[in-house]
Design a protein around this motif. Structure first.
Motif, PDB file in Angstrom:
ATOM      1  N   TYR A 123     106.465  64.067  49.778  1.00 15.15           N
ATOM      2  CA  TYR A 123     108.023  64.623  49.016  1.00 15.15           C
ATOM      3  C   TYR A 123     108.902  63.824  49.705  1.00 15.15           C
ATOM      4  O   TYR A 123     110.093  63.456  49.121  1.00 15.15           O
ATOM      5  N   ARG A 124     108.980  63.714  50.925  1.00 10.03           N
ATOM      6  CA  ARG A 124     110.038  63.034  51.792  1.00 10.03           C
ATOM      7  C   ARG A 124     110.132  61.597  51.253  1.00 10.03           C
ATOM      8  O   ARG A 124     111.332  60.965  50.894  1.00 10.03           O
ATOM      9  N   GLN A 125     108.963  60.890  51.071  1.00  5.83           N
ATOM     10  CA  GLN A 125     109.116  59.509  50.779  1.00  5.83           C
ATOM     11  C   GLN A 125     109.755  59.452  49.327  1.00  5.83           C
ATOM     12  O   GLN A 125     110.539  58.599  49.034  1.00  5.83           O
ATOM     13  N   ILE A 126     109.322  60.379  48.530  1.00  5.94           N
ATOM     14  CA  ILE A 126     109.757  60.391  47.220  1.00  5.94           C
ATOM     15  C   ILE A 126     111.520  60.557  47.091  1.00  5.94           C
ATOM     16  O   ILE A 126     112.329  59.895  46.522  1.00  5.94           O
ATOM     17  N   SER A 127     111.792  61.694  47.989  1.00 10.06           N
ATOM     18  CA  SER A 127     113.038  61.882  47.958  1.00 10.06           C
ATOM     19  C   SER A 127     113.965  60.915  48.558  1.00 10.06           C
ATOM     20  O   SER A 127     114.941  60.520  48.118  1.00 10.06           O
ATOM     21  N   GLU A 128     113.661  60.081  49.630  1.00  3.20           N
ATOM     22  CA  GLU A 128     113.985  58.553  50.053  1.00  3.20           C
ATOM     23  C   GLU A 128     114.351  57.593  48.776  1.00  3.20           C
ATOM     24  O   GLU A 128     115.352  57.149  48.422  1.00  3.20           O
ATOM     25  N   GLU A 129     113.376  57.566  48.229  1.00  6.86           N
ATOM     26  CA  GLU A 129     112.875  56.354  47.022  1.00  6.86           C
ATOM     27  C   GLU A 129     113.823  56.927  45.838  1.00  6.86           C
ATOM     28  O   GLU A 129     114.700  55.954  45.300  1.00  6.86           O
ATOM     29  N   LEU A 130     114.143  58.004  45.565  1.00  5.09           N
ATOM     30  CA  LEU A 130     114.879  58.476  44.655  1.00  5.09           C
ATOM     31  C   LEU A 130     116.232  58.732  44.710  1.00  5.09           C
ATOM     32  O   LEU A 130     117.006  59.406  43.885  1.00  5.09           O
ATOM     33  N   ASP A 131     116.644  58.908  46.084  1.00  6.41           N
ATOM     34  CA  ASP A 131     117.805  59.309  46.749  1.00  6.41           C
ATOM     35  C   ASP A 131     118.363  60.736  46.341  1.00  6.41           C
ATOM     36  O   ASP A 131     119.415  60.907  45.686  1.00  6.41           O
ATOM     37  N   VAL A 132     117.352  61.683  46.306  1.00  7.47           N
ATOM     38  CA  VAL A 132     117.442  62.975  45.994  1.00  7.47           C
ATOM     39  C   VAL A 132     116.999  63.964  47.081  1.00  7.47           C
ATOM     40  O   VAL A 132     116.322  63.394  48.140  1.00  7.47           O
ATOM     41  N   ALA A 133     117.392  65.417  47.337  1.00  7.39           N
ATOM     42  CA  ALA A 133     116.840  66.099  48.297  1.00  7.39           C
ATOM     43  C   ALA A 133     115.265  66.361  48.063  1.00  7.39           C
ATOM     44  O   ALA A 133     114.839  66.259  46.936  1.00  7.39           O
ATOM     45  N   VAL A 134     114.661  66.700  49.082  1.00  9.38           N
ATOM     46  CA  VAL A 134     113.330  67.172  49.001  1.00  9.38           C
ATOM     47  C   VAL A 134     112.991  68.257  48.125  1.00  9.38           C
ATOM     48  O   VAL A 134     112.243  68.305  47.326  1.00  9.38           O
ATOM     49  N   SER A 135     114.046  69.280  48.200  1.00 13.88           N
ATOM     50  CA  SER A 135     113.790  70.276  47.480  1.00 13.88           C
ATOM     51  C   SER A 135     114.076  70.136  45.783  1.00 13.88           C
ATOM     52  O   SER A 135     113.245  70.553  44.761  1.00 13.88           O
ATOM     53  N   THR A 136     114.706  69.005  45.476  1.00 19.83           N
ATOM     54  CA  THR A 136     114.767  68.378  44.095  1.00 19.83           C
ATOM     55  C   THR A 136     113.629  67.740  43.807  1.00 19.83           C
ATOM     56  O   THR A 136     113.051  67.973  42.479  1.00 19.83           O
ATOM     57  N   VAL A 137     112.824  66.816  44.467  1.00 18.66           N
ATOM     58  CA  VAL A 137     111.461  66.532  44.283  1.00 18.66           C
ATOM     59  C   VAL A 137     110.515  67.353  44.026  1.00 18.66           C
ATOM     60  O   VAL A 137     109.874  67.284  42.959  1.00 18.66           O
ATOM     61  N   GLU A 138     110.715  68.796  44.555  1.00 19.88           N
ATOM     62  CA  GLU A 138     109.715  69.977  44.290  1.00 19.88           C
ATOM     63  C   GLU A 138     109.833  70.361  43.023  1.00 19.88           C
ATOM     64  O   GLU A 138     108.899  70.469  42.385  1.00 19.88           O
ATOM     65  N   LYS A 139     111.259  70.421  42.787  1.00 17.62           N
ATOM     66  CA  LYS A 139     111.722  71.019  41.452  1.00 17.62           C
ATOM     67  C   LYS A 139     111.038  69.809  40.190  1.00 17.62           C
ATOM     68  O   LYS A 139     110.477  70.404  39.310  1.00 17.62           O
ATOM     69  N   TYR A 140     111.335  68.670  40.525  1.00 16.82           N
ATOM     70  CA  TYR A 140     110.834  67.832  39.374  1.00 16.82           C
ATOM     71  C   TYR A 140     109.266  67.830  39.259  1.00 16.82           C
ATOM     72  O   TYR A 140     108.756  68.050  38.238  1.00 16.82           O
ATOM     73  N   LEU A 141     108.451  67.872  40.578  1.00 16.48           N
ATOM     74  CA  LEU A 141     106.990  67.930  40.224  1.00 16.48           C
ATOM     75  C   LEU A 141     106.815  69.323  39.578  1.00 16.48           C
ATOM     76  O   LEU A 141     105.590  69.355  38.909  1.00 16.48           O
ATOM     77  N   ILE A 142     107.333  70.546  39.953  1.00 13.69           N
ATOM     78  CA  ILE A 142     106.940  71.497  39.171  1.00 13.69           C
ATOM     79  C   ILE A 142     107.267  71.653  37.837  1.00 13.69           C
ATOM     80  O   ILE A 142     106.361  72.039  37.095  1.00 13.69           O
ATOM     81  N   ARG A 143     108.187  70.887  37.522  1.00 11.90           N
ATOM     82  CA  ARG A 143     108.325  70.798  36.050  1.00 11.90           C
ATOM     83  C   ARG A 143     107.560  69.975  35.144  1.00 11.90           C
ATOM     84  O   ARG A 143     107.010  70.341  34.391  1.00 11.90           O
TER      85      ARG A 143
END
Length: 168
Positions: free
Chosen positions: A139-159
């Motif tokens: 999740y941290r790597q994704i957040s860095e790659e997409l320049d978003v918060a880790v919590s946002t990555v979690e929301k993206y994946l849940i969706r």
């Protein structure tokens, strides 16, 4: 007669100058082969040059890396299919159990549904899902790659997962 500067070409040139070495490192890590990485990077930039809206992309760097990742994944799949085919001998093919045609059709339909769901997802949501499930990013790597918060990555994946479940 003077040629007008092409804004798309200028955008790709700037993207190339800023990201070429990072993209090559990214692809070398994925592919384990420098020449393959260079080929894929060239193809990714070529695709951007051919597109008409590079200068209007929200995040051209992420788009470039996602394009390269998709091209690399396609290349890996192709190489695996080729390698698997070569490894199968005639006797292996005869002894190998073949799934019933109905199972193959159902699997193909599931794959098509997944592809449709992925295409309908917002860009960053789709990128987060692919980085997580295909490239095994944290999740941290994704957040860095997409320049978003880790919590946002979690929301993206849940969706993404919710929509996949509904489609299947």
């Amino acid at each position: 007669m003077t040629d007008k500067p092409d804004p798309n070409r200028q955008a790709v040139q700037a993207l190339y100058q800023q990201n070429q070495s990072a993209l090559l490192r990214f692809l070398r890590f994925r592919l384990g082969d420098s020449s393959e990485a260079e080929d894929i990077a060239q193809d990714a930039f070529h695709n951007l040059i051919r597109s008409e809206n590079t200068d209007s992309l929200e995040n051209p760097r992420a788009y470039l890396f996602q394009t390269a990742a998709n091209l690399a994944l396609n290349r890996i799949r192709k190489l695996r299919r080729h390698t698997n085919y070569q490894q199968l001998t005639e006797s292996d093919r005869e002894s190998q159990e073949v799934p019933p045609p109905e199972q193959s059709v159902l699997a193909e339909q599931d794959l098509e549904r997944i592809e449709r769901v992925l295409q309908k997802l917002p860009e960053k949501c789709r990128q987060a899902f692919i980085l997580s499930r295909v490239h095994h990013y944290s999740y941290r790597q994704i957040s860095e790659e997409l320049d978003v918060a880790v919590s946002t990555v979690e929301k993206y994946l849940i969706r993404a997962l919710k929509e996949m479940r509904q489609a299947l």
